[in-house]
Design an enzyme around this catalytic site. Structure first.
Site, PDB file in Angstrom:
ATOM      1  N   THR A   1       0.858  -1.176   0.000  1.00 10.30           N
ATOM      2  CA  THR A   1       0.000   0.000   0.000  1.00 10.30           C
ATOM      3  C   THR A   1       0.895   1.227   0.000  1.00 10.30           C
ATOM      4  O   THR A   1       1.937   1.242   0.645  1.00 10.30           O
ATOM      5  CB  THR A   1      -0.927   0.012   1.229  1.00 10.30           C
TER       6      THR A   1
ATOM      7  N   PHE B   1       1.358   5.309   0.681  1.00  4.73           N
ATOM      8  CA  PHE B   1       0.868   6.461   1.420  1.00  4.73           C
ATOM      9  C   PHE B   1       1.608   7.698   0.965  1.00  4.73           C
ATOM     10  O   PHE B   1       2.768   7.623   0.573  1.00  4.73           O
ATOM     11  CB  PHE B   1       1.130   6.271   2.931  1.00  4.73           C
TER      12      PHE B   1
END
Lengths: 356, 356
Positions: free
Chosen positions: B256, B258
């Site tokens: 993921t 960010f």
């Protein structure tokens, strides 16, 4: 001009980093060699870690604080240890609790945490070797979990191999950013007591309501903006409350103590504690008589706590912490003498005094 | 004999630790001097931190892994920086989320985290200077928060000054420790897809049910032992579920991404990315035409994503990431050319490519 000075400092930092990097890897090589000598035996040595941290804090010239360098070296040891095998640590979940913070503080972030639903499960998971070590609260001003830990300690085959002291801060939390029109302040009775002076000064006319836990208080405050809660940072995070005031506890050294449990205790580190649990015969003056051997041998008692016995065999059991290690003669002698007088004595473990 | 060898290694470690301790404090002195030269200006320099970490990983001789030494140096920089002023980082709460892990990964544990109830609040808190920096998920295979981050990016005065890549592992979770008699497996649709092969092999006949989030799946599994959930470690902790199988994602590099937001972006670090958002006029071939200036100037596009516009002025907005920094001539030229063709172009920021 200032660009030039900046560059000089950055070059110096680069050179320092390169040296640190080399030294850290040399350290890891030695840690690996130690693991090989032990050949699959116990690789985590609490007494050794405590000695390393004490020495670091003694030698520390600053400007980094003793607490900061201890934290960095905890991480360095954790990284070196996990080259052998990452340790699994059972603790009371969920994430964001003080137990999680205590586990990371003691074992560093290379450890793998295994959060459990109850203190009973923390013990069970470690007894069945699913986890290498367990971290349980034992003197806890905010979560009220002490009793259960003590009860389970009397029965478990696990031994205490360390303790962790965590500073606990209390904050005033609310869903709206204002001290105005607060109708009630919720918290655990002990937390309300800990913040008594602050509340008298800043919110003298607001009703104080004690509830089962600080998490429950935070939940109530999250539901209704007329209410505020006193709780820790973890509860603020969990219920998305804002901080109206930080660190409002009257006593700045408000701490919670956790025990580290494993299949072994620690050997002598030079600054140790021994925890015992025992029962006294039900006679007048029995407790006083029971403890005489400690005083006679110059063994200092740092904690004494009585609990109603759960087994029905005795009315009370006593948890006693003494200074020193059970391998030291005077402690050994004192324990022998206790055994003669008490109906039951169990050595819970000897371990290094927490390095703060 | 082996005792003697143990002692030799431990003495060597003590000597190394003493040197490391001295060097770390010298490093902190230089960091403090840099803070003084800056005199209250911006003390956090993402490009500098990225350079330090890249260099450390390049120079690292082992046996510590590159990832481990990067983590240790992140903590060292975090400790040195907090001698000046601890940074406050807003992120999507509660505790135990991937956003929390990403914030600690990027800023180290000396940073102070400020968990927020929504992505909107993360932006607001950082825009109002309550927090120094914000960390928001932008390409997220499990929490479904991407869209909102992108929408807010188009409007915010904040700039992107960094990115964090977090490896995401999926686990099969259940309240009882057995693979038998599972009636349903709950998870987010993307997570079910990510674990497709594992499920086909190990639980071919079990019904797969997609729900709104992995946390919701974990909640359902916690309520009924007939159900299992696929979710991350944080959800397991939060709902006290056990691990039936770890790391069951088919693709081992499941990550993921960010973004780190602040009041400034980063200066050139030597390995940078620039994020842009733009809109195209509603004409056939408009997007193709829009992107031509990038290719013509040899600027590589690493990401292209279209979103329906929320403002009503344009039908679509496009998020484009390109290699390089907006201070570099060919990137600057390409952006100038984009401005001539697009109805609207906003530079979201240039920042160092994540150091894994």
């Amino acid at each position: 001009m200032s660009e030039e000075r900046l560059k000089q400092h950055r070059d110096a930092i680069d050179s320092l980093d390169q040296q640190v990097l080399k030294l850290l890897n040399q350290r890891a090589e030695h840690a690996r060699a130690i693991g090989e000598i032990k050949g699959g035996g116990i690789i985590y040595r609490p007494e050794r870690e405590a000695q390393v941290l004490r020495r670091i804090k003694e030698l520390n010239p600053g400007p980094l604080s003793g607490e900061t360098v201890a934290r960095l070296f905890r991480e360095i040891m954790s990284a070196c240890l996990s080259l052998e095998k990452p340790l699994t640590i059972a603790h009371l979940g969920p994430a964001g609790t003080f137990s999680e913070s205590a586990s990371f503080k003691h074992f560093g972030h290379a450890a793998r945490l295994l959060p459990c639903a109850s203190i009973d499960e923390v013990f069970r998971v470690c007894e069945s070797s699913e986890a290498d070590y367990a971290v349980v609260p034992v003197e806890n001003s905010t979560e009220g979990a002490v009793g259960r830990s003590l009860d389970l300690l009397t029965q478990t085959p696990l031994q205490i191999c360390g303790e962790v002291i965590l500073r606990i801060h209390q904050h005033l939390l609310r869903s709206v950013p204002s001290l105005d029109h607060i109708e009630k302040v919720y918290s655990h009775a002990q937390s309300l007591a800990q913040c008594h002076e602050w509340l008298n000064k800043h919110l003298p006319d607001v009703e104080r309501v004690s509830v089962a836990s600080n998490a429950e208080a935070a939940r109530l405050a999250a539901e209704d903006s007329r209410f505020a809660a006193i709780a820790g940072e973890a509860a603020a995070e969990r219920f998305n409350l804002g901080f109206l005031a930080r660190n409002i506890e009257d006593e700045p050294n408000n701490t919670t103590r956790f025990l580290v449990l494993g299949t072994h205790d620690a050997t002598l580190s030079g600054h140790d504690k021994t925890s015992l649990v025992m029962s006294a015969r039900n006679q007048p003056g029995a407790v006083h008589q029971l403890l005489a051997p400690l005083a006679e041998r110059g063994v200092s008692m740092t904690k004494f706590e009585s609990r109603p016995s759960r087994t029905g065999l005795w009315e009370y059991v006593f948890f006693v912490d003494v200074e020193g290690h059970h391998s030291q003669t005077q402690v050994q002698d004192a324990i022998e003498a206790l055994r003669e007088r008490a109906a039951f004595v169990k050595i819970l473990g000897s371990y290094p005094v927490a390095v703060l």
